[in-house]
Structure formats: structure tokens, C-alpha cells
Scaffold this motif. Structure first.
Motif, PDB file in Angstrom:
ATOM      1  N   ALA A  43       0.835  -1.210   0.000  1.00  0.00           N
ATOM      2  CA  ALA A  43       0.000   0.000   0.000  1.00  0.00           C
ATOM      3  C   ALA A  43       0.868   1.259   0.000  1.00  0.00           C
ATOM      4  O   ALA A  43       0.589   2.217  -0.736  1.00  0.00           O
ATOM      5  N   LEU A  44       1.935   1.259   0.777  1.00  0.00           N
ATOM      6  CA  LEU A  44       2.809   2.438   0.834  1.00  0.00           C
ATOM      7  C   LEU A  44       3.608   2.604  -0.457  1.00  0.00           C
ATOM      8  O   LEU A  44       3.835   3.731  -0.907  1.00  0.00           O
ATOM      9  N   MET A  45       4.017   1.496  -1.058  1.00  0.00           N
ATOM     10  CA  MET A  45       4.701   1.587  -2.352  1.00  0.00           C
ATOM     11  C   MET A  45       3.754   2.172  -3.402  1.00  0.00           C
ATOM     12  O   MET A  45       4.133   3.046  -4.188  1.00  0.00           O
ATOM     13  N   THR A  46       2.519   1.690  -3.389  1.00  0.00           N
ATOM     14  CA  THR A  46       1.518   2.181  -4.336  1.00  0.00           C
ATOM     15  C   THR A  46       1.208   3.654  -4.069  1.00  0.00           C
ATOM     16  O   THR A  46       1.053   4.439  -5.018  1.00  0.00           O
ATOM     17  N   ALA A  47       1.151   4.043  -2.819  1.00  0.00           N
ATOM     18  CA  ALA A  47       0.936   5.453  -2.477  1.00  0.00           C
ATOM     19  C   ALA A  47       2.075   6.315  -3.029  1.00  0.00           C
ATOM     20  O   ALA A  47       1.847   7.444  -3.477  1.00  0.00           O
ATOM     21  N   GLY A  48       3.280   5.782  -3.018  1.00  0.00           N
ATOM     22  CA  GLY A  48       4.420   6.508  -3.585  1.00  0.00           C
ATOM     23  C   GLY A  48       4.264   6.747  -5.074  1.00  0.00           C
ATOM     24  O   GLY A  48       4.542   7.846  -5.571  1.00  0.00           O
ATOM     25  N   PHE A  49       3.790   5.732  -5.795  1.00  0.00           N
ATOM     26  CA  PHE A  49       3.541   5.915  -7.231  1.00  0.00           C
ATOM     27  C   PHE A  49       2.436   6.941  -7.443  1.00  0.00           C
ATOM     28  O   PHE A  49       2.540   7.807  -8.318  1.00  0.00           O
ATOM     29  N   ALA A  50       1.379   6.852  -6.638  1.00  0.00           N
ATOM     30  CA  ALA A  50       0.268   7.793  -6.759  1.00  0.00           C
ATOM     31  C   ALA A  50       0.736   9.224  -6.478  1.00  0.00           C
ATOM     32  O   ALA A  50       0.320  10.159  -7.169  1.00  0.00           O
ATOM     33  N   ALA A  51       1.617   9.375  -5.492  1.00  0.00           N
ATOM     34  CA  ALA A  51       2.137  10.712  -5.185  1.00  0.00           C
ATOM     35  C   ALA A  51       2.928  11.272  -6.359  1.00  0.00           C
ATOM     36  O   ALA A  51       2.775  12.445  -6.727  1.00  0.00           O
ATOM     37  N   GLU A  52       3.773  10.434  -6.965  1.00  0.00           N
ATOM     38  CA  GLU A  52       4.546  10.876  -8.128  1.00  0.00           C
ATOM     39  C   GLU A  52       3.644  11.272  -9.290  1.00  0.00           C
ATOM     40  O   GLU A  52       3.971  12.182 -10.059  1.00  0.00           O
ATOM     41  N   LEU A  53       2.512  10.590  -9.401  1.00  0.00           N
ATOM     42  CA  LEU A  53       1.575  10.860 -10.484  1.00  0.00           C
ATOM     43  C   LEU A  53       0.562  11.947 -10.118  1.00  0.00           C
ATOM     44  O   LEU A  53      -0.325  12.257 -10.907  1.00  0.00           O
ATOM     45  N   LYS A  54       0.677  12.459  -8.884  1.00  0.00           N
ATOM     46  CA  LYS A  54      -0.241  13.471  -8.357  1.00  0.00           C
ATOM     47  C   LYS A  54      -1.687  12.970  -8.291  1.00  0.00           C
ATOM     48  O   LYS A  54      -2.630  13.735  -8.486  1.00  0.00           O
ATOM     49  N   HIS A  55      -1.847  11.688  -7.994  1.00  0.00           N
ATOM     50  CA  HIS A  55      -3.158  11.057  -7.788  1.00  0.00           C
ATOM     51  C   HIS A  55      -3.417  11.043  -6.279  1.00  0.00           C
ATOM     52  O   HIS A  55      -3.280  10.009  -5.625  1.00  0.00           O
ATOM     53  N   VAL A  56      -3.779  12.188  -5.746  1.00  0.00           N
ATOM     54  CA  VAL A  56      -3.865  12.373  -4.300  1.00  0.00           C
ATOM     55  C   VAL A  56      -4.921  11.462  -3.669  1.00  0.00           C
ATOM     56  O   VAL A  56      -4.686  10.892  -2.591  1.00  0.00           O
ATOM     57  N   ASP A  57      -6.091  11.313  -4.296  1.00  0.00           N
ATOM     58  CA  ASP A  57      -7.132  10.444  -3.721  1.00  0.00           C
ATOM     59  C   ASP A  57      -6.644   9.002  -3.599  1.00  0.00           C
ATOM     60  O   ASP A  57      -6.884   8.346  -2.584  1.00  0.00           O
ATOM     61  N   ILE A  58      -5.957   8.516  -4.622  1.00  0.00           N
ATOM     62  CA  ILE A  58      -5.419   7.151  -4.581  1.00  0.00           C
ATOM     63  C   ILE A  58      -4.345   7.043  -3.509  1.00  0.00           C
ATOM     64  O   ILE A  58      -4.303   6.076  -2.750  1.00  0.00           O
ATOM     65  N   MET A  59      -3.482   8.053  -3.415  1.00  0.00           N
ATOM     66  CA  MET A  59      -2.429   8.051  -2.400  1.00  0.00           C
ATOM     67  C   MET A  59      -3.040   7.940  -1.003  1.00  0.00           C
ATOM     68  O   MET A  59      -2.614   7.117  -0.186  1.00  0.00           O
ATOM     69  N   GLU A  60      -4.049   8.754  -0.725  1.00  0.00           N
ATOM     70  CA  GLU A  60      -4.673   8.734   0.600  1.00  0.00           C
ATOM     71  C   GLU A  60      -5.385   7.415   0.858  1.00  0.00           C
ATOM     72  O   GLU A  60      -5.344   6.892   1.981  1.00  0.00           O
ATOM     73  N   GLN A  61      -6.038   6.855  -0.155  1.00  0.00           N
ATOM     74  CA  GLN A  61      -6.698   5.563   0.023  1.00  0.00           C
ATOM     75  C   GLN A  61      -5.652   4.468   0.313  1.00  0.00           C
ATOM     76  O   GLN A  61      -5.895   3.573   1.114  1.00  0.00           O
ATOM     77  N   CYS A  62      -4.500   4.562  -0.318  1.00  0.00           N
ATOM     78  CA  CYS A  62      -3.412   3.607  -0.034  1.00  0.00           C
ATOM     79  C   CYS A  62      -2.904   3.779   1.390  1.00  0.00           C
ATOM     80  O   CYS A  62      -2.583   2.783   2.057  1.00  0.00           O
ATOM     81  N   TRP A  63      -2.830   5.003   1.873  1.00  0.00           N
ATOM     82  CA  TRP A  63      -2.459   5.221   3.280  1.00  0.00           C
ATOM     83  C   TRP A  63      -3.463   4.531   4.197  1.00  0.00           C
ATOM     84  O   TRP A  63      -3.096   3.915   5.196  1.00  0.00           O
ATOM     85  N   MET A  64      -4.738   4.647   3.836  1.00  0.00           N
ATOM     86  CA  MET A  64      -5.796   4.015   4.623  1.00  0.00           C
ATOM     87  C   MET A  64      -5.619   2.499   4.625  1.00  0.00           C
ATOM     88  O   MET A  64      -5.742   1.848   5.668  1.00  0.00           O
ATOM     89  N   GLU A  65      -5.293   1.931   3.463  1.00  0.00           N
ATOM     90  CA  GLU A  65      -5.088   0.484   3.367  1.00  0.00           C
ATOM     91  C   GLU A  65      -3.843   0.042   4.136  1.00  0.00           C
ATOM     92  O   GLU A  65      -3.821  -1.043   4.713  1.00  0.00           O
ATOM     93  N   ALA A  66      -2.819   0.888   4.152  1.00  0.00           N
ATOM     94  CA  ALA A  66      -1.625   0.574   4.953  1.00  0.00           C
ATOM     95  C   ALA A  66      -1.995   0.513   6.429  1.00  0.00           C
ATOM     96  O   ALA A  66      -1.568  -0.395   7.154  1.00  0.00           O
ATOM     97  N   PHE A  67      -2.811   1.455   6.869  1.00  0.00           N
ATOM     98  CA  PHE A  67      -3.263   1.457   8.267  1.00  0.00           C
ATOM     99  C   PHE A  67      -4.121   0.231   8.560  1.00  0.00           C
ATOM    100  O   PHE A  67      -3.990  -0.394   9.611  1.00  0.00           O
ATOM    101  N   ARG A  68      -4.978  -0.149   7.624  1.00  0.00           N
ATOM    102  CA  ARG A  68      -5.844  -1.319   7.814  1.00  0.00           C
ATOM    103  C   ARG A  68      -5.006  -2.588   8.029  1.00  0.00           C
ATOM    104  O   ARG A  68      -5.340  -3.432   8.834  1.00  0.00           O
ATOM    105  N   SER A  69      -3.890  -2.701   7.312  1.00  0.00           N
ATOM    106  CA  SER A  69      -3.067  -3.909   7.395  1.00  0.00           C
ATOM    107  C   SER A  69      -2.009  -3.854   8.479  1.00  0.00           C
ATOM    108  O   SER A  69      -1.494  -4.886   8.891  1.00  0.00           O
ATOM    109  N   CYS A  70      -1.688  -2.662   8.911  1.00  0.00           N
ATOM    110  CA  CYS A  70      -0.672  -2.508   9.966  1.00  0.00           C
ATOM    111  C   CYS A  70      -1.032  -1.273  10.780  1.00  0.00           C
ATOM    112  O   CYS A  70      -0.681  -0.150  10.415  1.00  0.00           O
TER     113      CYS A  70
END
Length: 182
Positions: free
Chosen positions: A100-127
Motif C-alpha cells: 500500500a505504501l509503495m503504491t501510495a508513492g507511485f500515486a504521489a509521483e503521479l499526483k493522484h492524491v485520492d489514490i495516495m490517501e486511500q493507499c495510506w488508509m489500506e496501509a493502516f488497515r493492514s498494519c
């Protein structure tokens, strides 16, 4: 790979052998087979083939997705593969948070903020560690969008960690990490 290099001739029908070898190794559940499995994965020539193997083995070998996300590929493709991985990998596996954090990094580079934040949420869900909580709490644009979901996750984790468990006849209480130390 060592076995393949030992022969004096090229392995006949190698392209047919490799997928069967990978499929066989994926069914084994020991450390040596896991090492051989990852070596065999390294012999796959295309991202598409590797992604197909990862899809079939998402619950037993989620580390394949980490290998894929570490490849030098188009960030949009990797972002999409990461999103797919988050849907396929059980949320109770900690490696999912890494994905999830790796994917959030790609989303950040692509300026896909909603996807980045959702990936942060998924990282929290799993850890559900403090860093993942603080990331979604203070770095998201609007924490109110995530607050109910964060609270549900925290309640679920609290219930899991505060249950009385019976192990080998001894009863003990797991205390939540966020409990006060009275």
C-alpha cells in the motif's frame, strides 16, 4: 538456475517447463520451496507473465507484488498493479501495508492524491501502527473523510487484542498498545 546452467545443452521446452515449475513450487509450503519459487519468478521475462503468477498466488506469495512494484516500469502501470494487489491480498497480512505504501508513492509521483490517501488508509488497515495512523490523520487533505473508517479499524483491533485467549491451558489478557499504563 544452477541446475539449468549445469547442463551442456539448452533445456528442451524451457518455456513450457518454467510455468509448470512455478505452479508446482507455489503449492509447496516450506522455506526451501519458497526460495526456489522466488528464483523461478526471477526467470520470468515479462511483467505481464509475472503479474499473472502474482494474481494466482496473491494469498500464498504476496511478496511477488513487492518484486513487481520494485521493477523499473511505468508508474501508472505499477500504481494499477498495486491497487489490484490491495484488492487481492488479505488485509491481515503486514506485507500488504508495504505494498500500500509503495503504491501510495507511485500515486504521489503521479499526483493522484485520492489514490495516495486511500493507499495510506489500506496501509493502516493492514498494519495499525502509530506511523500509519499519523500519516492518514495529519497528512490527508481531509481527515473527516477517513475518520469513521479509522475508528472502525481501531475498534476492531482493540477487540482482537483485548480478548481473553487460552493458550496451553494458561489464560492471559492481551493489552492494546494504546491502553493507558496505570
Amino acid at each position: 538456475e544452477t541446475v539449468l546452467q549445469m547442463g551442456h545443452e539448452e533445456l528442451v521446452e524451457y518455456d513450457a517447463f518454467l510455468p509448470l515449475w512455478i505452479e508446482y513450487l507455489a503449492t509447496k509450503n516450506d522455506q526451501y520451496a519458497s526460495i526456489l519459487f522466488m528464483e523461478a519468478i526471477g526467470m520470468i521475462k515479462t511483467l505481464d507473465e509475472m503479474t499473472k503468477v502474482a494474481r494466482r498466488n496473491a494469498t500464498t506469495h504476496p511478496e511477488l507484488y513487492v518484486t513487481i512494484l520494485n521493477m523499473e516500469e511505468d508508474k501508472i502501470i505499477l500504481e494499477n498493479i498495486g491497487i489490484e494487489a490491495l484488492k487481492r491480498i488479505p488485509s491481515d497480512l503486514s506485507i500488504r501495508a508495504q505494498i500500500a505504501l509503495m503504491t501510495a508513492g507511485f500515486a504521489a509521483e503521479l499526483k493522484h492524491v485520492d489514490i495516495m490517501e486511500q493507499c495510506w488508509m489500506e496501509a493502516f488497515r493492514s498494519c495499525t501502527n502509530p506511523v500509519n495512523y499519523l500519516r492518514i490523520r495529519f497528512l490527508s487533505r481531509d481527515y473527516n473523510r477517513y475518520e469513521d473508517e479509522v475508528n472502525d479499524i481501531m475498534q476492531s483491533e482493540w477487540k482482537k487484542s483485548s480478548q481473553i485467549q487460552n493458550t496451553s491451558g494458561n489464560r492471559y489478557l492481551n493489552k492494546n498498545q494504546l491502553d493507558r499504563n496505570d
